[in-house]
Design a protein around this motif. Structure first.
Motif, PDB file in Angstrom:
ATOM      1  N   GLY A 168       0.616  -1.068   0.109  1.00 37.44           N
ATOM      2  CA  GLY A 168      -0.048   0.081  -0.029  1.00 37.44           C
ATOM      3  C   GLY A 168       0.801   1.154   0.047  1.00 37.44           C
ATOM      4  O   GLY A 168       0.487   2.283  -0.655  1.00 37.44           O
ATOM      5  N   THR A 169       2.013   1.176   1.042  1.00 43.31           N
ATOM      6  CA  THR A 169       2.744   2.436   0.581  1.00 43.31           C
ATOM      7  C   THR A 169       3.531   2.611  -0.545  1.00 43.31           C
ATOM      8  O   THR A 169       3.589   3.809  -1.024  1.00 43.31           O
ATOM      9  N   ILE A 170       3.930   1.307  -1.243  1.00 42.91           N
ATOM     10  CA  ILE A 170       4.671   1.514  -2.461  1.00 42.91           C
ATOM     11  C   ILE A 170       3.556   2.160  -3.429  1.00 42.91           C
ATOM     12  O   ILE A 170       4.304   3.002  -4.247  1.00 42.91           O
ATOM     13  N   MET A 171       2.547   1.783  -3.495  1.00 37.41           N
ATOM     14  CA  MET A 171       1.383   2.411  -4.249  1.00 37.41           C
ATOM     15  C   MET A 171       1.086   3.695  -4.150  1.00 37.41           C
ATOM     16  O   MET A 171       1.027   4.313  -5.156  1.00 37.41           O
ATOM     17  N   TYR A 172       1.165   4.148  -2.947  1.00 37.92           N
ATOM     18  CA  TYR A 172       1.056   5.569  -2.661  1.00 37.92           C
ATOM     19  C   TYR A 172       2.133   6.184  -3.405  1.00 37.92           C
ATOM     20  O   TYR A 172       1.928   7.430  -3.893  1.00 37.92           O
ATOM     21  N   MET A 173       3.517   5.855  -3.107  1.00 37.79           N
ATOM     22  CA  MET A 173       4.486   6.650  -3.652  1.00 37.79           C
ATOM     23  C   MET A 173       4.653   6.440  -5.203  1.00 37.79           C
ATOM     24  O   MET A 173       5.021   7.464  -5.811  1.00 37.79           O
ATOM     25  N   VAL A 174       3.884   5.232  -5.763  1.00 34.30           N
ATOM     26  CA  VAL A 174       4.042   5.178  -7.099  1.00 34.30           C
ATOM     27  C   VAL A 174       3.081   5.997  -7.943  1.00 34.30           C
ATOM     28  O   VAL A 174       3.073   6.939  -9.070  1.00 34.30           O
ATOM     29  N   GLU A 175       1.665   5.863  -7.423  1.00 30.21           N
ATOM     30  CA  GLU A 175       0.657   6.358  -8.285  1.00 30.21           C
ATOM     31  C   GLU A 175       0.450   7.944  -7.549  1.00 30.21           C
ATOM     32  O   GLU A 175       0.166   8.850  -8.624  1.00 30.21           O
ATOM     33  N   GLY A 176       0.382   8.174  -6.361  1.00 32.18           N
ATOM     34  CA  GLY A 176       0.271   9.402  -5.847  1.00 32.18           C
ATOM     35  C   GLY A 176      -1.027  10.014  -5.608  1.00 32.18           C
ATOM     36  O   GLY A 176      -2.050   9.290  -6.112  1.00 32.18           O
ATOM     37  N   GLU A 177      -1.423  11.137  -5.447  1.00 33.59           N
ATOM     38  CA  GLU A 177      -2.832  11.541  -5.000  1.00 33.59           C
ATOM     39  C   GLU A 177      -3.598  11.807  -6.516  1.00 33.59           C
ATOM     40  O   GLU A 177      -4.866  11.680  -6.527  1.00 33.59           O
ATOM     41  N   GLU A 178      -2.906  12.173  -7.503  1.00 27.89           N
ATOM     42  CA  GLU A 178      -3.534  12.322  -8.640  1.00 27.89           C
ATOM     43  C   GLU A 178      -4.052  11.256  -9.200  1.00 27.89           C
ATOM     44  O   GLU A 178      -5.339  11.237 -10.200  1.00 27.89           O
ATOM     45  N   ASN A 179      -3.747   9.906  -8.720  1.00 26.28           N
ATOM     46  CA  ASN A 179      -4.531   8.813  -9.352  1.00 26.28           C
ATOM     47  C   ASN A 179      -5.627   8.073  -8.513  1.00 26.28           C
ATOM     48  O   ASN A 179      -5.864   7.070  -8.409  1.00 26.28           O
ATOM     49  N   LYS A 186      -5.668   4.902   2.688  1.00 26.89           N
ATOM     50  CA  LYS A 186      -6.427   4.256   1.393  1.00 26.89           C
ATOM     51  C   LYS A 186      -5.760   3.466   0.543  1.00 26.89           C
ATOM     52  O   LYS A 186      -6.486   2.627   0.011  1.00 26.89           O
ATOM     53  N   SER A 187      -4.327   3.563   0.320  1.00 23.55           N
ATOM     54  CA  SER A 187      -3.713   2.806  -0.334  1.00 23.55           C
ATOM     55  C   SER A 187      -3.726   1.311   0.060  1.00 23.55           C
ATOM     56  O   SER A 187      -3.688   0.410  -0.478  1.00 23.55           O
ATOM     57  N   VAL A 188      -3.546   1.397   1.722  1.00 22.45           N
ATOM     58  CA  VAL A 188      -3.464  -0.210   2.055  1.00 22.45           C
ATOM     59  C   VAL A 188      -4.866  -0.808   2.058  1.00 22.45           C
ATOM     60  O   VAL A 188      -5.111  -1.993   1.639  1.00 22.45           O
ATOM     61  N   TYR A 189      -5.855   0.291   2.081  1.00 24.78           N
ATOM     62  CA  TYR A 189      -7.507  -0.320   1.613  1.00 24.78           C
ATOM     63  C   TYR A 189      -7.451  -1.015   0.327  1.00 24.78           C
ATOM     64  O   TYR A 189      -8.009  -2.119   0.168  1.00 24.78           O
ATOM     65  N   TRP A 190      -6.887  -0.294  -0.745  1.00 25.30           N
ATOM     66  CA  TRP A 190      -6.946  -0.696  -2.103  1.00 25.30           C
ATOM     67  C   TRP A 190      -6.304  -1.843  -2.246  1.00 25.30           C
ATOM     68  O   TRP A 190      -6.609  -2.954  -2.990  1.00 25.30           O
ATOM     69  N   CYS A 191      -5.095  -2.333  -1.547  1.00 20.08           N
ATOM     70  CA  CYS A 191      -4.052  -3.364  -1.620  1.00 20.08           C
ATOM     71  C   CYS A 191      -4.930  -4.368  -0.844  1.00 20.08           C
ATOM     72  O   CYS A 191      -5.033  -5.758  -1.586  1.00 20.08           O
ATOM     73  N   ILE A 192      -5.652  -4.404   0.133  1.00 15.50           N
ATOM     74  CA  ILE A 192      -6.314  -5.481   0.915  1.00 15.50           C
ATOM     75  C   ILE A 192      -7.358  -5.786  -0.013  1.00 15.50           C
ATOM     76  O   ILE A 192      -7.570  -6.995  -0.316  1.00 15.50           O
ATOM     77  N   VAL A 193      -8.104  -4.936  -0.621  1.00 17.04           N
ATOM     78  CA  VAL A 193      -9.285  -5.210  -1.641  1.00 17.04           C
ATOM     79  C   VAL A 193      -8.725  -6.092  -2.900  1.00 17.04           C
ATOM     80  O   VAL A 193      -9.286  -6.879  -3.278  1.00 17.04           O
ATOM     81  N   THR A 194      -7.521  -5.613  -3.420  1.00 14.17           N
ATOM     82  CA  THR A 194      -6.980  -6.303  -4.470  1.00 14.17           C
ATOM     83  C   THR A 194      -6.395  -7.706  -4.122  1.00 14.17           C
ATOM     84  O   THR A 194      -6.739  -8.737  -4.847  1.00 14.17           O
ATOM     85  N   MET A 195      -5.936  -7.592  -3.167  1.00 20.21           N
ATOM     86  CA  MET A 195      -5.182  -9.028  -2.434  1.00 20.21           C
ATOM     87  C   MET A 195      -6.258  -9.901  -2.241  1.00 20.21           C
ATOM     88  O   MET A 195      -6.147 -11.285  -2.503  1.00 20.21           O
ATOM     89  N   THR A 196      -7.425  -9.693  -1.879  1.00 15.68           N
ATOM     90  CA  THR A 196      -8.477 -10.687  -1.462  1.00 15.68           C
ATOM     91  C   THR A 196      -9.235 -10.869  -2.613  1.00 15.68           C
ATOM     92  O   THR A 196     -10.595 -11.465  -2.787  1.00 15.68           O
TER      93      THR A 196
END
Length: 290
Positions: A168-179, A186-196
């Motif tokens: 989630g932290t990596i995705m926050y750094m890669v994608e950023g607020e604009e995406n 919120k990025s961790v939430y996305w990661c959990i949703v995707t991982m499950t």
């Protein structure tokens, strides 16, 4: 004579209400389940505004009829046992009370009638009607397997949580607020949703690197689903074969299989007695027989 008639009346009432081995008991339970299902359907229909506007009066009357019937049933259950408080504070006693009270409370507090949906919990009585108690042994094996696996599962879930925070932290750094990855939680939430493998789609990576990382997370997700299943299955298989083998031996060597019925003790409300039992296996109270 009067005391004996009173005893016989209560005994007969107890057989009908608490047991499902007699035709009257089966009929009572089936009618009860139909009433519960009808009540739940009425609550669902009432939540549909166009339907409620058209049939509100009819639905309300039907709900009151069912509520009154359940109230009478609750009182009769208390009368038909020797220790009323044993039933009142039992699991089913509390459920029966909670499923009846909301309609009365709605007279004073608006909006609480929807809690009538709690009557769905009363459908647990279907185990008695269909005699599904005999299958509870298998569910106990599964529960024991899960209990034996809890340490391994806890470690696994902790590892998944750490992985979710890292990705989630990596995705926050890669994608950023604009995406859409506006912050790390919120990025961790996305990661959990995707991982499950749920994939709500409310947030999605837009960059090539982010999509590549997301693909890796999705693949890992399939493995994550399989691991807990494998842990529990291993524990289940470890203990079950001997049990099943013992059952097969018993089937071959014992001509008369021990059978349980729904006969309920009027003193302690314990059920699941063996056929032809004369006394309760819990409190020793004499069971009634025809």
């Amino acid at each position: 004579m009067e005391q004996e008639n009173k005893h016989n009346w209560r005994t007969r009432l107890h057989e009908i209400i608490y047991e499902a081995d007699t035709p009257e008991g089966k009929l009572f339970d089936v009618v009860l389940l139909i009433a519960i299902l009808t009540s739940i359907v009425l609550v669902m229909l009432e939540s549909i505004k166009p339907f409620d506007l058209k049939y509100h009066q009819e639905i309300n009357i039907a709900e009151w009829i069912i509520t009154i019937l359940f109230s009478i049933e609750y009182i009769v259950r208390i009368i038909s046992v020797k220790k009323p408080f044993k039933y009142i504070f039992s699991f089913y006693g509390i459920i029966d009370l909670l499923s009846t009270a909301p309609k009365y409370i709605s007279l004073f507090i608006t909006g609480t009638h929807a809690l009538i949906a709690l009557r769905a919990l009363r459908l647990l009585r279907v185990f008695r009607i269909l005699k599904l108690v005999r299958y509870l042994g298998a569910s106990n094996h599964l529960a024991n397997a899960i209990k034996a696996s809890r340490a391994k599962i806890a470690v696994f879930l902790f590892a998944v949580l750490i992985a979710s925070v890292i990705f989630g932290t990596i995705m926050y750094m890669v994608e950023g607020e604009e995406n859409g990855f506006t912050n790390i939680p919120k990025s961790v939430y996305w990661c959990i949703v995707t991982m499950t493998t749920v994939g709500f789609g409310d947030i999605a990576p837009q960059t090539a690197l982010g999509q590549f990382i997301a693909a890796i997370i999705m693949i890992i997700g399939y493995g994550i689903i399989a691991v807990p299943t494998g842990i529990v299955s291993a524990e289940y298989a470890k203990n079950t074969p001997q049990k099943l083998l013992g059952e097969e031996v018993n089937k071959k060597n014992t001509p008369n299989k021990v059978r349980l019925n729904t006969q309920s003790c009027s003193n302690c409300l314990e059920d699941k007695h063996q056929d032809n039992s004369e006394f309760c296996h819990k409190c020793g109270y004499k069971l009634h027989h025809d």
